[in-house]
Design an enzyme around this catalytic site. Sequence first.
Site, PDB file in Angstrom:
ATOM      1  N   TRP B 337      40.389  46.270  39.492  1.00  7.08           N
ATOM      2  CA  TRP B 337      39.863  44.957  39.880  1.00  7.08           C
ATOM      3  C   TRP B 337      39.044  44.350  38.749  1.00  7.08           C
ATOM      4  CZ3 TRP B 337      35.036  42.762  40.238  1.00  7.08           C
ATOM      5  CH2 TRP B 337      34.941  41.557  40.947  1.00  7.08           C
ATOM      6  N   HIS B 338      38.343  45.238  38.035  1.00 12.37           N
ATOM      7  CA  HIS B 338      37.461  44.743  36.982  1.00 12.37           C
ATOM      8  C   HIS B 338      38.197  44.228  35.763  1.00 12.37           C
ATOM      9  CE1 HIS B 338      34.247  46.605  39.338  1.00 12.37           C
ATOM     10  NE2 HIS B 338      33.422  45.829  38.657  1.00 12.37           N
ATOM     11  N   GLY B 339      39.405  44.659  35.575  1.00 14.49           N
ATOM     12  CA  GLY B 339      40.120  44.101  34.433  1.00 14.49           C
ATOM     13  C   GLY B 339      41.408  44.818  34.114  1.00 14.49           C
ATOM     14  N   PHE B 494      36.520  38.179  35.738  1.00 16.46           N
ATOM     15  CA  PHE B 494      37.062  39.027  36.800  1.00 16.46           C
ATOM     16  C   PHE B 494      37.609  38.201  37.939  1.00 16.46           C
ATOM     17  CE2 PHE B 494      35.576  42.120  34.296  1.00 16.46           C
ATOM     18  CZ  PHE B 494      34.256  42.496  34.396  1.00 16.46           C
TER      19      PHE B 494
END
Lengths: 452, 494
Positions: B337-339, B494
């Site tokens: 999700w963060h990247g 994000f």
Amino acid sequence: MQKLPGNDEPVAAEEAITPENNEPVVENEAITPEIDSPVVDNGAFATSLPDILAKIFQPKKTEAAPQQRWFLPAAFLLVIFGMFFSTYILNIDVFYKEIEKVSDGAAEKDLVWHEAGAALVEHWEERTTEYMALKDRLVELHGWEMNLLDKHFVRDADYSYSVVKDNHDWLQFITFTAQPRQIVQEIETIKELDIPILYVQPPTKFIDGYTKFPDTLNDHSAENVAANFALLDAAEVPYLDLRQAAEEDNLDKERMFYRTDHHWRVETALWAVGRTVQELEELFGWELDPDGAYTDPANWRVTDYGENFLGSQGRRVGPYYAGLDNFCLLTPKFDTKYHLELKQHTGELTIYYGDFITTIINKELLTEPSVYTNRYGAYWGADYPTVVADNLNIEDGLTVLLIKDSYGLPYGAFLSTMVDKLYMVDLRYYNIDNLPQYIEAADPDVILIMYC
Amino acid sequence: MVWLCIERIFAVLFSSVEFLCAFLPFTLLVYYLLPGRRLRNHFLLLMSLFFYAWGEPLYVLLMLTCIVGNYAFGLLAAAFRDSAGRWPARLNLAAMLVFNLGLLAVYKYSGFVISNLNSVFGLNLEDPGFVLPIGISFFTFQGMSYVLDVFRGQAQARLNVLDVGLYVAFFPQLIAGPIVRYNTIAAEIDGRREKWQDFAAGVELFIIGLGKKVLLANNFALVVDKILDSGTYVYAQEMSVAAAWAAAIGYTLQIYFDFSGYSDMALGLGRMFGFHFLPNFNYPYIARSVTDFWRRWHISLSSWFRDYVYIPLGGNRVSKQRLVLNLLLVWLLTGLWHGANWTFIVWGLYYFCFLTLEKLTGLNKLLAKIPLVGNVFTLFVVIIGWVIFRSPDLPYALQHIGLMFGLYNNPLTDEIFIYQLLENRVHLAVALLACLPLVPALKSLCQRFKVQVGRGWLGAPLGIVRDSVLLVVLVLALAALAKGSYNPFIYFNF
């Protein structure tokens, strides 16, 4: 079960179980906004002292009526509405005009709607930066804060304008590695005109062996100068290194530059003219100042305007970061008379006739009370694409063409007192492609290049 | 690199002159002049779309697509929930997930997937080169939250698409969270009452957040970026141990004040309009275990994964093997999700390892009994984690960690470390204090001694001090913004 603010529906029990343990989150461990909640139980720092004190004093818990706060929200609204009104409402015509500009530009450049939108946003942001109310005061406050925190580096939105405070509390811009100027790279083109050339390298504010930057910051002035010299050596063009000359003449390093400006002091510029004159005599046999009268500081009147000059670097951080500079104007005690042509950026020609003070000195820049006024620009008033100064007190003297940047302002002014004609070309505003023709038309005896 | 912002996005930040001095006062003024809930909600939606379009004039269409899509899925979810068959409801849910995750996959992960396919299989697939729309991870997750809550019967579907739009696009939480769960504010969309007390609380929260972001986070950003200096310092293995730790700790502080500051501003803004979002941070750096840390850090994200992924998979009421698998999936997704970078995946898995260890051994309960040891251990794990998180790639992360432990015979300290320590000593002291729950402790002390801040012989001066400090913070932050100082924002991408 845990009730959450904002609705009346309790959260199902299983939602209170965290993935990391099997224990439900108890209501008094609920995470609530810090300004409303009691301390959470698992904040060790938060509970130990109150717990101890509570055990000692055991006060009763009472419910107090919610307190209405007025000061802070009122002050907040005052600030943001005040800024809104003074930045945007008072300048609404400016922001509205940007819409027209972008619309016209969009049609010209065939932009699609979202590109035009992005362009409009960019324009509005630039206007906001320009018209922000109290910007100078806020920048000054920020500079004051940075000084209070003993910061030696104040970053700017444009990194190249970040300000460094060196080991002598002078302000500096960081000089990055740069390619030699086009005039130096294409020096052969100028050589073909068969006119003697002397490249004059002014002292740099970052003085090797004297100035020290905070670690992690590097100045590349010396490397850039060396690169210039390498090209000049290859082209066999002589140069005068005033950095070295300053060492030889034991100039007071503390007094060479303005503390808050990237320029040399006008007194240093006068010394530089003296050194240039010596070099011209040694190289080409010309005696511009045979008895040293023109470059003798005793023949120049010093007018001290006090500490009222905030230089280019100081303007980025305000006067409370490093103080103000003392500005002294040097004007000749001897008789002068000029016919002056200043070519404006618009192409318009402005003509002056009179003595040094009447023609060359812009008094407004000296008498304007604001410390943000660029006092250094008092010589000539500004940088112009071209200037022609005909010294009417000298007949059959030398004609000098000076290719300059802003360092040339006081330097050219002092030089003009001892030559017949001085042409000044500022390559930041004059197309270098037209330079050879300009030089041919001016037909100088020597070309001085001080553009670095 | 994920922590870099496109410069023109600065205007979309709460910590920008345009927002503070134009957008916010204009929105407040018109909002409170408008009569009626409906008009006010429509106006908020309009301003939220304008807010997003300011930075992303093209991708506002994408967000509108997300709103309309989730609105439709929500209606279908409600319709199928009431009907007899399970399959239509599940099919609708699957379609919703494909829709939202598909948007993420295309815009956020397609480049990553293609580059990895190319390097692993020697292919030559073309990178579509999609620009990451701001906040896509937040608004898609909010969209999913809405439909999932309707599907589960925890909320009613909205008949008005504009209401769904307001929930998804509401500007305080649009681009950087917190991820507001639909059922937490569903009632407030129509039923909120704007109160001065809430407004005042919102102002305080906003100023605290602004101070954290502009006065603390931005300063540490400078320090970290200067030390790491485009990576050459790290790759050359010349950095001292102390400088390596300084960069790691600096980033630890930067990301906390950056993100929690922005979250505070979001919560504060919500309050100004009568919304009560749940807090996103709870002094994470006083955590005594990694488990505790994740109860305090980015709470809205971890609770989203808990409620929509972990618990539906069985949570911890399954066999140990299944529990470990559940945790693995959650933390893999958290990292992703963060990247779109292997560093984030490794970062997620890094926490999976520690959380699983604590869960299976009960280590977290033991650490909770030894606060200092627990805190030091947790901070150590977290700081190393942030090094992985910030690094552009895994070799860089390993280099940096190696430098932190002197594995390259690098010196213990150097002039760079000493300079940065001295230059930032005040910010460091303030930051360390700000990591501690001193304000709640003070409030608790006041409550226990019946001191009401703002009233009484003791409370009144305390109130004056409190408000004066906050006003000073506001003015100093405005001064920093006027200067146009360095203003990056990490979680933007994000």
